[in-house]
Design an enzyme around this catalytic site. Sequence first.
Site, PDB file in Angstrom:
ATOM      1  CE  LYS A   1      -4.028  -1.716   2.554  1.00 35.08           C
ATOM      2  NZ  LYS A   1      -5.012  -1.499   1.490  1.00 35.08           N
TER       3      LYS A   1
ATOM      4  NE  ARG B   1     -11.037  -9.614  -2.372  1.00 33.80           N
ATOM      5  CZ  ARG B   1     -11.334  -8.723  -3.307  1.00 33.80           C
ATOM      6  NH1 ARG B   1     -11.612  -9.102  -4.543  1.00 33.80           N
ATOM      7  NH2 ARG B   1     -11.374  -7.431  -3.024  1.00 33.80           N
TER       8      ARG B   1
HETATM    9  N1  BES Z   1      -8.382  -3.581   4.150  1.00 34.25           N
HETATM   10  C1  BES Z   1      -8.451  -3.187   2.795  1.00 34.25           C
HETATM   11  C2  BES Z   1      -9.728  -2.415   2.477  1.00 34.25           C
HETATM   12  C3  BES Z   1      -9.798  -1.013   2.987  1.00 34.25           C
HETATM   13  C4  BES Z   1      -9.062  -0.008   2.393  1.00 34.25           C
HETATM   14  C5  BES Z   1     -10.636  -0.701   4.016  1.00 34.25           C
HETATM   15  C6  BES Z   1      -9.170   1.288   2.865  1.00 34.25           C
HETATM   16  C7  BES Z   1     -10.755   0.598   4.461  1.00 34.25           C
HETATM   17  C8  BES Z   1     -10.012   1.591   3.894  1.00 34.25           C
HETATM   18  C9  BES Z   1      -8.431  -4.408   1.891  1.00 34.25           C
HETATM   19  O1  BES Z   1      -7.652  -5.457   2.324  1.00 34.25           O
HETATM   20  C10 BES Z   1      -7.847  -3.963   0.601  1.00 34.25           C
HETATM   21  O2  BES Z   1      -6.712  -3.589   0.588  1.00 34.25           O
HETATM   22  N2  BES Z   1      -8.658  -3.994  -0.451  1.00 34.25           N
HETATM   23  C11 BES Z   1      -8.239  -3.570  -1.741  1.00 34.25           C
HETATM   24  C12 BES Z   1      -8.771  -4.543  -2.742  1.00 34.25           C
HETATM   25  C13 BES Z   1      -8.234  -4.334  -4.129  1.00 34.25           C
HETATM   26  C14 BES Z   1      -6.769  -4.673  -4.174  1.00 34.25           C
HETATM   27  C15 BES Z   1      -9.019  -5.202  -5.085  1.00 34.25           C
HETATM   28  C16 BES Z   1      -8.807  -2.170  -1.981  1.00 34.25           C
HETATM   29  O3  BES Z   1      -9.945  -1.904  -1.564  1.00 34.25           O
HETATM   30  O4  BES Z   1      -8.105  -1.351  -2.539  1.00 34.25           O
HETATM   31 MN    MN Z   2      -5.612  -5.294   1.762  1.00 34.37          MN
END
Ligand code: BES
Ligand code: MN
Length: 496
Positions: free
Chosen positions: A282, A356
């Site tokens: 990230k 997931r």
């Molecule tokens: N934990 C995150 C989702 C999230 C991001 C929650 C920001 C709250 C605030 C999750 O694990 C994630 O990183 N999801 C990705 C999925 C994508 C790579 C398909 C996302 O939402 O960017």
């Molecule tokens: Mn994630």
Amino acid sequence: MSINVSNNTKFSAKKVSIDTLKTDCIVVAAFSDGKLSSTTQQLAKNSDLAISDLYKQEEFTGKLGQQVTFYQPTKNIGKAIILGFGEKDKTSITSFRKALSGLGKILAKSTLKQTVLCLDEVEIPDCTSETKARICAEAISHGRYQYTQTLPGKKAKSNVSISYATDNTKDANKGLTKGHAIGKGMNVARELGNLPGNICTPSYLASQAKKLGKANKNLSVKVLSEKQMKELGMGSLLSVSAGSHEPAQLIVMEYKGAAKSEKPHAIVGKGITFDTGGISLKPGAGMDEMKFDMCGAASVFGTMTTLLELQPKINVVAVVAAAENMPGSKATKPGDIVTSMSGQTIEILNTDAEGRLVLCDALSYVERFKPQSVIDIATLTGACVIALGGHATGLFSNDDDFADELVAAGIKSGDRAWHMPMWDEYQGQLDSNFADIANIGGRPAGSITAACFLSRFTKKYTWAHLDIAGTAWLSGGAKGATGRPVPLLSEYLLSK
Ligand code: BES
Ligand code: MN
Ligand code: ZN
């Protein structure tokens, strides 16, 4: 009956006569159409202070949530807080809840020993004393929470007692007990959410579950190690913890409130104690907030706390899939393919779509309990925050009636969810050339394709997925976990 609260707050219902009442603090109601409640009128009569002239002060209008304090209105009352409820004929459960949440914040700071709430006389259509008392206890318990664990200078709250004035003490006490239990559950969820990733690890969550099991006769707790998960074929869950020094933990808590023969309701929480994104790292800004990526798990702990307080006659199995998502040398790489417990192979195209991956194996695991229903709770997608913001949780289900029930529980508890579509047409976005399914579906409808992914693993039971990415915590100055969706989950389970 009185109840002991974790944050040193005791609630009880009692009959009160304003003329003889002796207390540190009293809370009374006023409305925006120039009307005072009957207790407020009585108080004004008994007082030398200009309470009945309140509306002549230009800043007081009685609008929803407004508060004015009069000190020593009578010899026997130390302080009176007059709380605005808006238009008298338009009061609703929602407006009552809003006013009380503001009061909760004020009483949070209070060190006064005894506060009497004279709010039963706020008339709301189709709303009982029980419901009003419940909202009061929930709001005040919530308000009095404070995070202290890593703030050594912060003192614990002093003991306070809150009385709910009513003639209907029996019903009101029921409401207070319920509201307090839900408030306590939310505060447990908030505390776990707020703890930093270096304290709240998967092993820490496991130890909390074991503690809960030791303290409660009808809660049995089992924690599966990585070795045991490997034996069960949980290749998907284990692919997430592969890059971390912290081992994954699959936490299983069984609450038994009904006969053995009665099938349980299952709740399954995403417990990523820190989400760096893994190899699909990230960006740095705001990454600290990914300590909240276990708020689904926290809501499972919170809901179990509420149930243990109230001892409803149901069976509930709670599963937490706990892992840390790190980019270590053994971490899963984009393009890697793993085999889930269901036997389906998964092409991991983005290691940041890890929620997931842990949930799908936990969802296969709960099949063995032959559950009546399964709800998973997860901070699953940033896309859900874009779709719904912070006001509603995203709700997805393979059963529309079940979804309707959960939406209703959300409205009733003031913890709303919005039913999102999960049509077959979206499933194609998860096609992979090399595995049964890919773990991402591209940018369009990101929260829906995440739900579609989970739906491939939940075909054997009635299932709903709650995406709490937008509702589980607040950012900015008020940064902190909210305790949602403990009220929704508790409302649903207690209605069973
Ligand atoms: N934990 C995150 C989702 C999230 C991001 C929650 C920001 C709250 C605030 C999750 O694990 C994630 O990183 N999801 C990705 C999925 C994508 C790579 C398909 C996302 O939402 O960017
Ligand atoms: Mn994630
Ligand atoms: Zn995540």
